[in-house]
Design a protein around this motif. Structure first.
Motif, mmCIF file in Angstrom:
data_model
loop_
_atom_site.group_PDB
_atom_site.id
_atom_site.type_symbol
_atom_site.label_atom_id
_atom_site.label_comp_id
_atom_site.label_asym_id
_atom_site.label_seq_id
_atom_site.Cartn_x
_atom_site.Cartn_y
_atom_site.Cartn_z
ATOM 1 N N ASP A 38 -37.822 6.331 -18.623
ATOM 2 C CA ASP A 38 -38.975 6.115 -17.756
ATOM 3 C C ASP A 38 -38.779 6.645 -16.346
ATOM 4 O O ASP A 38 -39.733 6.723 -15.578
ATOM 5 N N SER A 39 -37.560 7.002 -16.004
ATOM 6 C CA SER A 39 -37.264 7.313 -14.607
ATOM 7 C C SER A 39 -38.009 8.533 -14.081
ATOM 8 O O SER A 39 -38.338 8.601 -12.898
ATOM 9 N N GLY A 40 -38.307 9.496 -14.948
ATOM 10 C CA GLY A 40 -38.980 10.706 -14.481
ATOM 11 C C GLY A 40 -40.454 10.753 -14.820
ATOM 12 O O GLY A 40 -41.092 11.792 -14.691
ATOM 13 N N TYR A 41 -41.022 9.643 -15.257
ATOM 14 C CA TYR A 41 -42.421 9.624 -15.694
ATOM 15 C C TYR A 41 -43.336 9.381 -14.495
ATOM 16 O O TYR A 41 -43.190 8.401 -13.776
ATOM 17 N N HIS A 42 -44.289 10.279 -14.306
ATOM 18 C CA HIS A 42 -45.190 10.184 -13.167
ATOM 19 C C HIS A 42 -46.553 9.640 -13.610
ATOM 20 O O HIS A 42 -47.099 10.065 -14.620
ATOM 21 N N ILE A 88 -53.110 14.749 -13.233
ATOM 22 C CA ILE A 88 -52.281 14.726 -14.435
ATOM 23 C C ILE A 88 -52.868 13.803 -15.501
ATOM 24 O O ILE A 88 -53.768 13.005 -15.227
ATOM 25 N N VAL A 89 -52.333 13.909 -16.706
ATOM 26 C CA VAL A 89 -52.872 13.191 -17.866
ATOM 27 C C VAL A 89 -52.917 11.671 -17.673
ATOM 28 O O VAL A 89 -53.942 11.040 -17.989
ATOM 29 N N PRO A 90 -51.850 11.014 -17.211
ATOM 30 C CA PRO A 90 -51.924 9.549 -17.048
ATOM 31 C C PRO A 90 -53.084 9.105 -16.161
ATOM 32 O O PRO A 90 -53.699 8.067 -16.413
ATOM 33 N N ARG A 123 -58.660 6.346 -16.511
ATOM 34 C CA ARG A 123 -60.098 6.274 -16.201
ATOM 35 C C ARG A 123 -60.955 6.114 -17.442
ATOM 36 O O ARG A 123 -62.162 5.873 -17.342
ATOM 37 N N LEU A 124 -60.361 6.285 -18.610
ATOM 38 C CA LEU A 124 -61.138 6.332 -19.844
ATOM 39 C C LEU A 124 -61.086 5.013 -20.607
ATOM 40 O O LEU A 124 -60.122 4.251 -20.498
ATOM 41 N N ASP A 125 -62.131 4.773 -21.393
ATOM 42 C CA ASP A 125 -62.177 3.626 -22.287
ATOM 43 C C ASP A 125 -61.526 4.036 -23.601
ATOM 44 O O ASP A 125 -62.023 4.924 -24.302
#
Length: 239
Positions: free
Chosen positions: A58-62, A192-194, A199-201
């Motif tokens: 998880d350390s490099g996950y933005h 970015i994707v996250p 924002r999506l349901d």
């Protein structure tokens, strides 16, 4: 692949995911880490090592990007063009741009919630696809194009997301016609994707679009329009 190579690959995957060789997840709680055989950690150093391993993945996950403002918009445009989409800019009212793009069509389909003023300059027929009055596949195939809004656009991947809302419409209307004109508001662009997923349901019928439909499955020759619209026109609408 030899057994040795396979074991090395699996060991690296387990390490990246914070798991021991037997597939057990390593706990990051001090004193609770235990090998697959049930023995406790040998000493404090082993526990500390387990904590580092468990959080390594998880350390490099933005969760948030770094692009903002016009840089964010330009990044999206760059990605869309790379995917062979046609990109246009409009401010406030996209009706003139939309009329130019669909002017040659005899009729187009729109979702029930699309802003009617956006089609003010179009002189052709307008078919509205509404709940309970859905157009058939043959009707959709007879339309020159489809005009929709969008829910989110992800700049890093050049992806536009439709969520089945009243202004995006059901998935079929954006897959059958050969020309899709999609309006993307600048306030709906994320880096970015996250950020986009947040924002999506998750329960909505999401459609992810990265450029016009294309495939190179047959003899590595690119063919467009196989699984959806052959032409994708994206209008970036400034608020």
């Amino acid at each position: 692949m030899t057994d040795t190579a396979r074991e090395e690959i699996l060991a690296r995957i387990n390490e990246a995911l914070g798991r021991r060789g037997g597939g057990e997840y390593v706990s990051s709680t001090p004193g609770s880490s235990a090998p697959a055989n049930g023995a406790g950690a040998a000493n404090g150093a082993d526990t500390a090592s387990a904590e580092v391993t468990a959080t390594a993945a998880d350390s490099g996950y933005h969760h948030e990007g770094t692009h903002t403002g016009e840089d964010l918009v330009e990044l999206l445009i760059d990605r869309l063009v790379d995917y062979k989409a046609n990109v246009h800019r409009a401010s406030g009212d996209p009706s003139e741009t939309i009329a130019q793009l669909i002017g040659a069509h005899g009729s187009v389909v729109v979702p029930t919630g699309l802003d009617s003023s956006w089609l003010a300059g179009f002189s052709g027929g307008i078919r509205v696809d509404a709940p309970g009055e859905e157009l058939s596949v043959d009707d959709l195939d007879a339309q020159g194009g489809v005009v929709t809004a969008s829910a989110v656009a992800i700049a890093q991947t050049g992806t536009i997301v439709l969520d089945g809302s009243d202004e995006c419409g059901r998935r079929a209307i954006t897959l059958v016609p050969d020309h899709h004109v999609c309006v993307v508001r600048t306030r709906d662009i994320v880096d970015i994707v996250p950020e986009g997923i947040a924002r999506l349901d998750a329960h909505a019928p999401l459609t992810f679009i990265s450029g016009p439909s294309a495939t190179s499955d047959i003899e590595l020759s690119r063919v467009e329009g196989v699984h959806g619209p052959r032409t994708l026109d994206v209008i970036i609408l400034s608020d």
